[in-house]
Design a protein around this motif. Structure first.
Motif, PDB file in Angstrom:
ATOM      1  N   LYS A  96     -11.287  47.510  43.567  1.00 45.07           N
ATOM      2  CA  LYS A  96     -12.549  46.959  44.057  1.00 45.07           C
ATOM      3  C   LYS A  96     -12.517  46.869  45.571  1.00 45.07           C
ATOM      4  O   LYS A  96     -11.480  46.589  46.164  1.00 45.07           O
ATOM      5  CB  LYS A  96     -12.778  45.563  43.489  1.00 45.07           C
ATOM      6  CG  LYS A  96     -12.923  45.531  41.994  1.00 45.07           C
ATOM      7  CD  LYS A  96     -13.105  44.123  41.504  1.00 45.07           C
ATOM      8  CE  LYS A  96     -13.199  44.132  39.983  1.00 45.07           C
ATOM      9  NZ  LYS A  96     -13.299  42.796  39.437  1.00 45.07           N
ATOM     10  N   GLU A  97     -13.679  47.063  46.181  1.00 48.40           N
ATOM     11  CA  GLU A  97     -13.794  46.894  47.625  1.00 48.40           C
ATOM     12  C   GLU A  97     -13.913  45.412  47.929  1.00 48.40           C
ATOM     13  O   GLU A  97     -14.706  44.706  47.289  1.00 48.40           O
ATOM     14  CB  GLU A  97     -15.008  47.647  48.159  1.00 48.40           C
ATOM     15  CG  GLU A  97     -15.068  47.650  49.662  1.00 48.40           C
ATOM     16  CD  GLU A  97     -16.150  48.565  50.203  1.00 48.40           C
ATOM     17  OE1 GLU A  97     -16.254  48.642  51.438  1.00 48.40           O
ATOM     18  OE2 GLU A  97     -16.873  49.181  49.416  1.00 48.40           O
ATOM     19  N   ARG A  98     -13.120  44.940  48.891  1.00 48.91           N
ATOM     20  CA  ARG A  98     -13.150  43.535  49.303  1.00 48.91           C
ATOM     21  C   ARG A  98     -12.862  43.439  50.795  1.00 48.91           C
ATOM     22  O   ARG A  98     -11.829  43.898  51.254  1.00 48.91           O
ATOM     23  CB  ARG A  98     -12.110  42.717  48.544  1.00 48.91           C
ATOM     24  CG  ARG A  98     -12.454  42.534  47.099  1.00 48.91           C
ATOM     25  CD  ARG A  98     -11.718  41.354  46.501  1.00 48.91           C
ATOM     26  NE  ARG A  98     -12.135  41.231  45.119  1.00 48.91           N
ATOM     27  CZ  ARG A  98     -11.322  41.100  44.096  1.00 48.91           C
ATOM     28  NH1 ARG A  98     -10.034  41.054  44.288  1.00 48.91           N
ATOM     29  NH2 ARG A  98     -11.789  40.991  42.878  1.00 48.91           N
ATOM     30  N   GLU A  99     -13.789  42.853  51.508  1.00 50.04           N
ATOM     31  CA  GLU A  99     -13.610  42.546  52.932  1.00 50.04           C
ATOM     32  C   GLU A  99     -13.145  43.741  53.755  1.00 50.04           C
ATOM     33  O   GLU A  99     -12.172  43.660  54.495  1.00 50.04           O
ATOM     34  CB  GLU A  99     -12.660  41.367  53.096  1.00 50.04           C
ATOM     35  CG  GLU A  99     -13.144  40.105  52.426  1.00 50.04           C
ATOM     36  CD  GLU A  99     -12.128  38.976  52.479  1.00 50.04           C
ATOM     37  OE1 GLU A  99     -11.059  39.144  53.095  1.00 50.04           O
ATOM     38  OE2 GLU A  99     -12.419  37.932  51.893  1.00 50.04           O
ATOM     39  N   GLY A 100     -13.811  44.873  53.607  1.00 46.62           N
ATOM     40  CA  GLY A 100     -13.521  46.044  54.422  1.00 46.62           C
ATOM     41  C   GLY A 100     -12.318  46.871  53.999  1.00 46.62           C
ATOM     42  O   GLY A 100     -11.919  47.778  54.717  1.00 46.62           O
ATOM     43  N   ALA A 101     -11.729  46.555  52.874  1.00 47.77           N
ATOM     44  CA  ALA A 101     -10.583  47.315  52.351  1.00 47.77           C
ATOM     45  C   ALA A 101     -10.733  47.379  50.825  1.00 47.77           C
ATOM     46  O   ALA A 101     -11.767  46.991  50.289  1.00 47.77           O
ATOM     47  CB  ALA A 101      -9.263  46.670  52.758  1.00 47.77           C
ATOM     48  N   PHE A 102      -9.698  47.851  50.156  1.00 49.09           N
ATOM     49  CA  PHE A 102      -9.717  47.929  48.698  1.00 49.09           C
ATOM     50  C   PHE A 102      -8.542  47.128  48.146  1.00 49.09           C
ATOM     51  O   PHE A 102      -7.469  47.097  48.732  1.00 49.09           O
ATOM     52  CB  PHE A 102      -9.629  49.380  48.232  1.00 49.09           C
ATOM     53  CG  PHE A 102     -10.821  50.185  48.610  1.00 49.09           C
ATOM     54  CD1 PHE A 102     -11.969  50.171  47.830  1.00 49.09           C
ATOM     55  CD2 PHE A 102     -10.825  50.951  49.768  1.00 49.09           C
ATOM     56  CE1 PHE A 102     -13.082  50.898  48.184  1.00 49.09           C
ATOM     57  CE2 PHE A 102     -11.931  51.686  50.133  1.00 49.09           C
ATOM     58  CZ  PHE A 102     -13.063  51.661  49.333  1.00 49.09           C
ATOM     59  N   GLU A 103      -8.779  46.488  47.012  1.00 44.32           N
ATOM     60  CA  GLU A 103      -7.719  45.829  46.279  1.00 44.32           C
ATOM     61  C   GLU A 103      -7.616  46.520  44.931  1.00 44.32           C
ATOM     62  O   GLU A 103      -8.632  46.829  44.307  1.00 44.32           O
ATOM     63  CB  GLU A 103      -8.001  44.340  46.111  1.00 44.32           C
ATOM     64  CG  GLU A 103      -7.862  43.608  47.414  1.00 44.32           C
ATOM     65  CD  GLU A 103      -7.927  42.100  47.269  1.00 44.32           C
ATOM     66  OE1 GLU A 103      -8.173  41.600  46.154  1.00 44.32           O
ATOM     67  OE2 GLU A 103      -7.723  41.425  48.289  1.00 44.32           O
ATOM     68  N   ALA A 104      -6.386  46.776  44.513  1.00 42.63           N
ATOM     69  CA  ALA A 104      -6.146  47.479  43.253  1.00 42.63           C
ATOM     70  C   ALA A 104      -5.136  46.710  42.425  1.00 42.63           C
ATOM     71  O   ALA A 104      -4.103  46.276  42.936  1.00 42.63           O
ATOM     72  CB  ALA A 104      -5.625  48.892  43.525  1.00 42.63           C
ATOM     73  N   GLY A 105      -5.463  46.541  41.161  1.00 42.81           N
ATOM     74  CA  GLY A 105      -4.533  45.949  40.213  1.00 42.81           C
ATOM     75  C   GLY A 105      -3.749  47.057  39.545  1.00 42.81           C
ATOM     76  O   GLY A 105      -4.328  48.040  39.073  1.00 42.81           O
ATOM     77  N   CYS A 106      -2.454  46.942  39.498  1.00 40.44           N
ATOM     78  CA  CYS A 106      -1.584  47.985  38.945  1.00 40.44           C
ATOM     79  C   CYS A 106      -0.669  47.392  37.883  1.00 40.44           C
ATOM     80  O   CYS A 106      -0.173  46.287  38.027  1.00 40.44           O
ATOM     81  CB  CYS A 106      -0.746  48.613  40.045  1.00 40.44           C
ATOM     82  SG  CYS A 106      -1.732  49.307  41.373  1.00 40.44           S
ATOM     83  N   LYS A 107      -0.447  48.177  36.836  1.00 38.55           N
ATOM     84  CA  LYS A 107       0.448  47.764  35.744  1.00 38.55           C
ATOM     85  C   LYS A 107       1.614  48.717  35.660  1.00 38.55           C
ATOM     86  O   LYS A 107       1.516  49.864  35.953  1.00 38.55           O
ATOM     87  CB  LYS A 107      -0.294  47.776  34.412  1.00 38.55           C
ATOM     88  CG  LYS A 107      -1.374  46.733  34.343  1.00 38.55           C
ATOM     89  CD  LYS A 107      -2.001  46.763  32.969  1.00 38.55           C
ATOM     90  CE  LYS A 107      -3.011  45.646  32.839  1.00 38.55           C
ATOM     91  NZ  LYS A 107      -3.525  45.534  31.510  1.00 38.55           N
TER      92      LYS A 107
END
Length: 107
Positions: A96-107
């Protein structure tokens, strides 16, 4: 290296110095700020930061969107203090895009 072993090394490295979080799934998460490199292809890698880590996965912050289901390799920097500068193979669960960057959940 197995995800559980990787988590154990992080826990021993930082437990007591970082905030302990709970995510919406009620799984224990450790808040981190650790520099890593995400290998996307043999000749392509991008810098990222591990934001938090739990027994079932981790959350990355990076400048590039990662597609769901993509296999990646995460390389921990040699100056991290972890023995042997481990690497971790995982799969992107969400991004997801958050505050000008991307956050990714990884398993």
């Amino acid at each position: 290296m197995a995800l559980g072993e990787f988590f154990s090394q992080f826990r021993f490295l930082i437990f007591g110095t970082e905030d302990v979080l709970r995510n919406r799934r009620r799984q224990l998460r450790l808040a981190l700020d650790l520099s890593v490199t995400v290998v996307l292809a043999p000749q392509k890698s991008v810098p990222a930061r591990v934001c938090d880590f739990g027994s079932r996965g981790l959350r990355l912050r990076l400048e590039e969107r990662l597609p769901r289901g993509r296999k990646i390799q995460i390389l921990v920097m040699p100056d991290s203090g972890l023995d042997g500068s481990p690497s971790l193979n995982c799969r992107v669960a969400w991004c997801k895009e958050r505050e000008g960057a991307f956050e990714a959940g990884c398993k």
